[in-house]
Motif scaffolding. Structure first.
Motif, PDB file in Angstrom:
ATOM      1  N   LEU A 245      -8.066 -11.516 -28.963  1.00  0.00           N
ATOM      2  CA  LEU A 245      -6.678 -11.968 -28.817  1.00  0.00           C
ATOM      3  C   LEU A 245      -5.700 -10.921 -29.342  1.00  0.00           C
ATOM      4  O   LEU A 245      -4.648 -10.685 -28.739  1.00  0.00           O
ATOM      5  CB  LEU A 245      -6.470 -13.291 -29.551  1.00  0.00           C
ATOM      6  CG  LEU A 245      -7.317 -14.465 -29.090  1.00  0.00           C
ATOM      7  CD1 LEU A 245      -7.042 -15.684 -29.950  1.00  0.00           C
ATOM      8  CD2 LEU A 245      -7.058 -14.769 -27.635  1.00  0.00           C
TER       9      LEU A 245
ATOM     10  N   ARG B 105      -8.291 -18.015 -25.058  1.00  0.00           N
ATOM     11  CA  ARG B 105      -8.885 -19.012 -25.972  1.00  0.00           C
ATOM     12  C   ARG B 105      -9.735 -20.019 -25.208  1.00  0.00           C
ATOM     13  O   ARG B 105     -10.830 -20.363 -25.637  1.00  0.00           O
ATOM     14  CB  ARG B 105      -7.780 -19.756 -26.729  1.00  0.00           C
ATOM     15  CG  ARG B 105      -7.482 -19.188 -28.033  1.00  0.00           C
ATOM     16  CD  ARG B 105      -6.662 -20.162 -28.884  1.00  0.00           C
ATOM     17  NE  ARG B 105      -6.162 -19.412 -29.995  1.00  0.00           N
ATOM     18  CZ  ARG B 105      -4.938 -18.894 -30.058  1.00  0.00           C
ATOM     19  NH1 ARG B 105      -4.096 -19.099 -29.100  1.00  0.00           N
ATOM     20  NH2 ARG B 105      -4.575 -18.182 -31.094  1.00  0.00           N
ATOM     21  N   LYS B 106      -9.213 -20.507 -24.100  1.00  0.00           N
ATOM     22  CA  LYS B 106      -9.949 -21.497 -23.308  1.00  0.00           C
ATOM     23  C   LYS B 106     -11.164 -20.868 -22.628  1.00  0.00           C
ATOM     24  O   LYS B 106     -12.236 -21.470 -22.587  1.00  0.00           O
ATOM     25  CB  LYS B 106      -9.032 -22.128 -22.242  1.00  0.00           C
ATOM     26  CG  LYS B 106      -7.922 -22.951 -22.833  1.00  0.00           C
ATOM     27  CD  LYS B 106      -8.471 -24.112 -23.624  1.00  0.00           C
ATOM     28  CE  LYS B 106      -7.338 -24.912 -24.232  1.00  0.00           C
ATOM     29  NZ  LYS B 106      -7.787 -25.914 -25.173  1.00  0.00           N
TER      30      LYS B 106
ATOM     31  N   LYS C 162      -2.965 -15.464 -24.462  1.00  0.00           N
ATOM     32  CA  LYS C 162      -3.807 -15.956 -25.561  1.00  0.00           C
ATOM     33  C   LYS C 162      -4.390 -17.330 -25.251  1.00  0.00           C
ATOM     34  O   LYS C 162      -5.562 -17.594 -25.549  1.00  0.00           O
ATOM     35  CB  LYS C 162      -3.000 -16.013 -26.860  1.00  0.00           C
ATOM     36  CG  LYS C 162      -2.787 -14.680 -27.502  1.00  0.00           C
ATOM     37  CD  LYS C 162      -2.055 -14.864 -28.816  1.00  0.00           C
ATOM     38  CE  LYS C 162      -2.007 -13.618 -29.626  1.00  0.00           C
ATOM     39  NZ  LYS C 162      -1.367 -13.819 -30.928  1.00  0.00           N
ATOM     40  N   PHE C 163      -3.597 -18.204 -24.635  1.00  0.00           N
ATOM     41  CA  PHE C 163      -4.077 -19.546 -24.280  1.00  0.00           C
ATOM     42  C   PHE C 163      -5.238 -19.457 -23.301  1.00  0.00           C
ATOM     43  O   PHE C 163      -6.276 -20.102 -23.480  1.00  0.00           O
ATOM     44  CB  PHE C 163      -2.926 -20.378 -23.697  1.00  0.00           C
ATOM     45  CG  PHE C 163      -3.348 -21.739 -23.246  1.00  0.00           C
ATOM     46  CD1 PHE C 163      -3.513 -22.757 -24.169  1.00  0.00           C
ATOM     47  CD2 PHE C 163      -3.581 -21.998 -21.907  1.00  0.00           C
ATOM     48  CE1 PHE C 163      -3.914 -24.019 -23.757  1.00  0.00           C
ATOM     49  CE2 PHE C 163      -3.977 -23.256 -21.483  1.00  0.00           C
ATOM     50  CZ  PHE C 163      -4.147 -24.270 -22.415  1.00  0.00           C
TER      51      PHE C 163
ATOM     52  N   LYS D 146     -11.602 -20.212 -31.427  1.00  0.00           N
ATOM     53  CA  LYS D 146     -10.888 -21.180 -32.253  1.00  0.00           C
ATOM     54  C   LYS D 146      -9.528 -20.626 -32.643  1.00  0.00           C
ATOM     55  O   LYS D 146      -9.373 -19.427 -32.870  1.00  0.00           O
ATOM     56  CB  LYS D 146     -11.673 -21.507 -33.519  1.00  0.00           C
ATOM     57  CG  LYS D 146     -12.942 -22.284 -33.255  1.00  0.00           C
ATOM     58  CD  LYS D 146     -13.582 -22.717 -34.540  1.00  0.00           C
ATOM     59  CE  LYS D 146     -14.276 -21.527 -35.164  1.00  0.00           C
ATOM     60  NZ  LYS D 146     -15.010 -21.863 -36.386  1.00  0.00           N
ATOM     61  N   LYS D 147      -8.563 -21.531 -32.746  1.00  0.00           N
ATOM     62  CA  LYS D 147      -7.213 -21.120 -33.117  1.00  0.00           C
ATOM     63  C   LYS D 147      -7.142 -20.917 -34.625  1.00  0.00           C
ATOM     64  O   LYS D 147      -7.536 -21.775 -35.396  1.00  0.00           O
ATOM     65  CB  LYS D 147      -6.205 -22.186 -32.685  1.00  0.00           C
ATOM     66  CG  LYS D 147      -4.779 -21.749 -32.812  1.00  0.00           C
ATOM     67  CD  LYS D 147      -3.847 -22.743 -32.156  1.00  0.00           C
ATOM     68  CE  LYS D 147      -2.436 -22.199 -32.194  1.00  0.00           C
ATOM     69  NZ  LYS D 147      -1.517 -23.024 -31.459  1.00  0.00           N
ATOM     70  N   ASN D 148      -6.654 -19.740 -35.033  1.00  0.00           N
ATOM     71  CA  ASN D 148      -6.442 -19.450 -36.447  1.00  0.00           C
ATOM     72  C   ASN D 148      -5.059 -19.903 -36.848  1.00  0.00           C
ATOM     73  O   ASN D 148      -4.101 -19.673 -36.119  1.00  0.00           O
ATOM     74  CB  ASN D 148      -6.565 -17.952 -36.731  1.00  0.00           C
ATOM     75  CG  ASN D 148      -7.988 -17.497 -36.852  1.00  0.00           C
ATOM     76  OD1 ASN D 148      -8.909 -18.281 -36.746  1.00  0.00           O
ATOM     77  ND2 ASN D 148      -8.166 -16.217 -37.073  1.00  0.00           N
ATOM     78  N   GLU D 149      -4.968 -20.515 -37.999  1.00  0.00           N
ATOM     79  CA  GLU D 149      -3.671 -20.910 -38.518  1.00  0.00           C
ATOM     80  C   GLU D 149      -3.054 -19.715 -39.224  1.00  0.00           C
ATOM     81  O   GLU D 149      -3.524 -19.292 -40.263  1.00  0.00           O
ATOM     82  CB  GLU D 149      -3.810 -22.092 -39.475  1.00  0.00           C
ATOM     83  CG  GLU D 149      -4.260 -23.374 -38.802  1.00  0.00           C
ATOM     84  CD  GLU D 149      -3.308 -23.833 -37.726  1.00  0.00           C
ATOM     85  OE1 GLU D 149      -2.073 -23.750 -37.922  1.00  0.00           O
ATOM     86  OE2 GLU D 149      -3.787 -24.284 -36.672  1.00  0.00           O
TER      87      GLU D 149
ATOM     88  N   HIS E  51     -11.590 -13.417 -32.448  1.00  0.00           N
ATOM     89  CA  HIS E  51     -10.131 -13.410 -32.559  1.00  0.00           C
ATOM     90  C   HIS E  51      -9.561 -12.001 -32.351  1.00  0.00           C
ATOM     91  O   HIS E  51      -8.405 -11.839 -31.952  1.00  0.00           O
ATOM     92  CB  HIS E  51      -9.691 -13.966 -33.913  1.00  0.00           C
ATOM     93  CG  HIS E  51      -8.266 -14.363 -33.937  1.00  0.00           C
ATOM     94  ND1 HIS E  51      -7.279 -13.508 -34.313  1.00  0.00           N
ATOM     95  CD2 HIS E  51      -7.657 -15.522 -33.584  1.00  0.00           C
ATOM     96  CE1 HIS E  51      -6.119 -14.109 -34.212  1.00  0.00           C
ATOM     97  NE2 HIS E  51      -6.315 -15.336 -33.766  1.00  0.00           N
TER      98      HIS E  51
ATOM     99  N   THR F 107       1.800 -15.598 -25.219  1.00  0.00           N
ATOM    100  CA  THR F 107       1.290 -16.943 -25.497  1.00  0.00           C
ATOM    101  C   THR F 107       0.384 -17.427 -24.373  1.00  0.00           C
ATOM    102  O   THR F 107      -0.688 -17.998 -24.632  1.00  0.00           O
ATOM    103  CB  THR F 107       2.462 -17.921 -25.706  1.00  0.00           C
ATOM    104  OG1 THR F 107       3.304 -17.410 -26.746  1.00  0.00           O
ATOM    105  CG2 THR F 107       1.968 -19.302 -26.079  1.00  0.00           C
TER     106      THR F 107
END
Length: 134
Positions: free
Chosen positions: A109, A24-25, A20-21, A30-33, A106, A17
Protein backbone atom coordinates in the motif's frame (compact mmCIF):
# COMPACT_ATOMS: atom_id res chain seq x y z
CA UNK A 1 -6.16 29.50 -8.67
CA UNK A 2 -6.28 27.94 -5.23
CA UNK A 3 -9.61 26.31 -5.99
CA UNK A 4 -8.10 24.44 -8.94
CA UNK A 5 -5.14 23.36 -6.81
CA UNK A 6 -7.48 22.15 -4.06
CA UNK A 7 -9.43 20.16 -6.64
CA UNK A 8 -6.20 18.54 -7.80
CA UNK A 9 -5.23 17.63 -4.23
CA UNK A 10 -8.72 16.23 -3.59
CA UNK A 11 -8.66 14.14 -6.76
CA UNK A 12 -5.21 12.72 -5.93
CA UNK A 13 -6.32 11.94 -2.35
CA UNK A 14 -9.46 10.18 -3.62
CA UNK A 15 -7.42 8.21 -6.17
CA UNK A 16 -4.94 7.10 -3.49
CA UNK A 17 -7.83 6.03 -1.26
CA UNK A 18 -9.44 4.08 -4.12
CA UNK A 19 -6.17 2.33 -5.04
CA UNK A 20 -5.56 1.37 -1.41
CA UNK A 21 -9.15 0.09 -1.07
CA UNK A 22 -8.84 -2.10 -4.16
CA UNK A 23 -5.45 -3.45 -3.08
CA UNK A 24 -6.71 -4.16 0.44
CA UNK A 25 -9.66 -6.15 -0.90
CA UNK A 26 -7.65 -7.92 -3.60
CA UNK A 27 -4.66 -8.88 -1.43
CA UNK A 28 -6.48 -9.27 1.92
CA UNK A 29 -4.43 -6.59 3.66
CA UNK A 30 -5.62 -5.65 7.13
CA UNK A 31 -6.22 -1.98 7.74
CA UNK A 32 -3.65 -0.36 10.04
CA UNK A 33 -4.87 2.28 12.42
CA UNK A 34 -2.71 5.31 11.77
CA UNK A 35 -3.03 8.71 13.27
CA UNK A 36 -3.81 11.42 10.75
CA UNK A 37 -0.75 13.63 10.00
CA UNK A 38 1.65 11.57 12.07
CA UNK A 39 4.95 10.02 11.09
CA UNK A 40 4.01 6.45 12.09
CA UNK A 41 7.53 5.25 12.71
CA UNK A 42 7.92 1.48 12.93
CA UNK A 43 10.78 1.45 15.45
CA UNK A 44 13.55 3.67 16.84
CA UNK A 45 15.89 2.95 13.92
CA UNK A 46 13.20 4.02 11.47
CA UNK A 47 12.58 7.19 13.49
CA UNK A 48 16.31 8.01 13.49
CA UNK A 49 16.72 7.37 9.75
CA UNK A 50 13.57 9.35 8.94
CA UNK A 51 14.64 12.32 11.05
CA UNK A 52 18.10 12.32 9.46
CA UNK A 53 16.62 12.10 5.97
CA UNK A 54 14.11 14.90 6.60
CA UNK A 55 16.86 17.13 7.96
CA UNK A 56 19.11 16.45 4.97
CA UNK A 57 16.27 17.03 2.51
CA UNK A 58 15.33 20.29 4.25
CA UNK A 59 18.91 21.52 3.96
CA UNK A 60 19.03 20.42 0.32
CA UNK A 61 15.77 22.26 -0.46
CA UNK A 62 17.00 25.44 1.25
CA UNK A 63 20.22 25.34 -0.78
CA UNK A 64 18.26 24.58 -3.94
CA UNK A 65 15.87 27.50 -3.31
CA UNK A 66 18.83 29.78 -2.78
CA UNK A 67 20.33 28.81 -6.15
CA UNK A 68 16.98 29.00 -7.93
CA UNK A 69 16.28 32.49 -6.60
CA UNK A 70 19.81 33.92 -6.92
CA UNK A 71 21.11 32.37 -10.11
CA UNK A 72 20.00 30.91 -13.37
CA UNK A 73 18.95 27.54 -11.95
CA UNK A 74 15.72 26.20 -13.36
CA UNK A 75 12.72 25.39 -11.18
CA UNK A 76 12.91 21.94 -12.80
CA UNK A 77 15.69 21.05 -10.35
CA UNK A 78 13.22 21.57 -7.53
CA UNK A 79 10.74 19.13 -9.08
CA UNK A 80 13.45 16.56 -9.73
CA UNK A 81 14.61 16.81 -6.11
CA UNK A 82 11.01 16.60 -4.90
CA UNK A 83 10.41 13.38 -6.86
CA UNK A 84 13.69 11.85 -5.64
CA UNK A 85 13.15 12.76 -1.98
CA UNK A 86 9.53 11.60 -2.07
CA UNK A 87 10.57 8.28 -3.59
CA UNK A 88 13.31 7.71 -1.02
CA UNK A 89 11.00 8.56 1.88
CA UNK A 90 8.31 6.13 0.73
CA UNK A 91 10.81 3.35 -0.05
CA UNK A 92 12.31 3.63 3.45
CA UNK A 93 8.80 3.55 4.97
CA UNK A 94 7.86 0.51 2.87
CA UNK A 95 11.10 -1.28 3.77
CA UNK A 96 10.48 -0.87 7.50
CA UNK A 97 6.85 -1.97 7.10
CA UNK A 98 7.94 -5.03 5.14
CA UNK A 99 10.83 -5.95 7.40
CA UNK A 100 9.76 -5.04 10.92
CA UNK A 101 5.95 -5.28 11.19
CA UNK A 102 3.46 -8.06 11.70
CA UNK A 103 1.74 -7.15 8.45
CA UNK A 104 4.44 -6.88 5.75
CA UNK A 105 1.81 -6.65 2.99
CA UNK A 106 1.13 -3.10 4.14
CA UNK A 107 4.33 -2.08 2.34
CA UNK A 108 2.48 -2.74 -0.92
CA UNK A 109 0.00 0.00 0.00
CA UNK A 110 2.84 2.38 0.81
CA UNK A 111 4.56 1.69 -2.50
CA UNK A 112 1.28 2.14 -4.41
CA UNK A 113 0.77 5.49 -2.69
CA UNK A 114 4.32 6.44 -3.68
CA UNK A 115 3.64 5.56 -7.32
CA UNK A 116 0.47 7.68 -7.40
CA UNK A 117 2.15 10.69 -5.76
CA UNK A 118 5.28 10.53 -7.91
CA UNK A 119 3.17 10.06 -11.05
CA UNK A 120 1.14 13.11 -10.07
CA UNK A 121 4.30 15.16 -9.50
CA UNK A 122 5.70 14.07 -12.86
CA UNK A 123 2.43 14.93 -14.64
CA UNK A 124 2.39 18.36 -12.98
CA UNK A 125 6.01 18.87 -13.98
CA UNK A 126 5.67 17.48 -17.51
CA UNK A 127 2.55 19.44 -18.46
CA UNK A 128 3.55 22.57 -16.51
CA UNK A 129 0.28 22.52 -14.59
CA UNK A 130 1.51 24.88 -11.89
CA UNK A 131 1.54 27.75 -14.36
CA UNK A 132 -2.11 26.98 -15.15
CA UNK A 133 -3.00 27.49 -11.47
CA UNK A 134 -1.71 31.06 -11.41
Amino acid sequence: MTLNFLWLVLIVFMFITAVKFVLRKTLNIKKNEKKFFSYNHINKLHKKIDLTFRTCSLIAFIILFYYILNSEFSINYFFIALVIFTGIEYVVQAFFEWRYTDNPKHSILTLSEMVVIITTLIIIFQFDLLSKFS
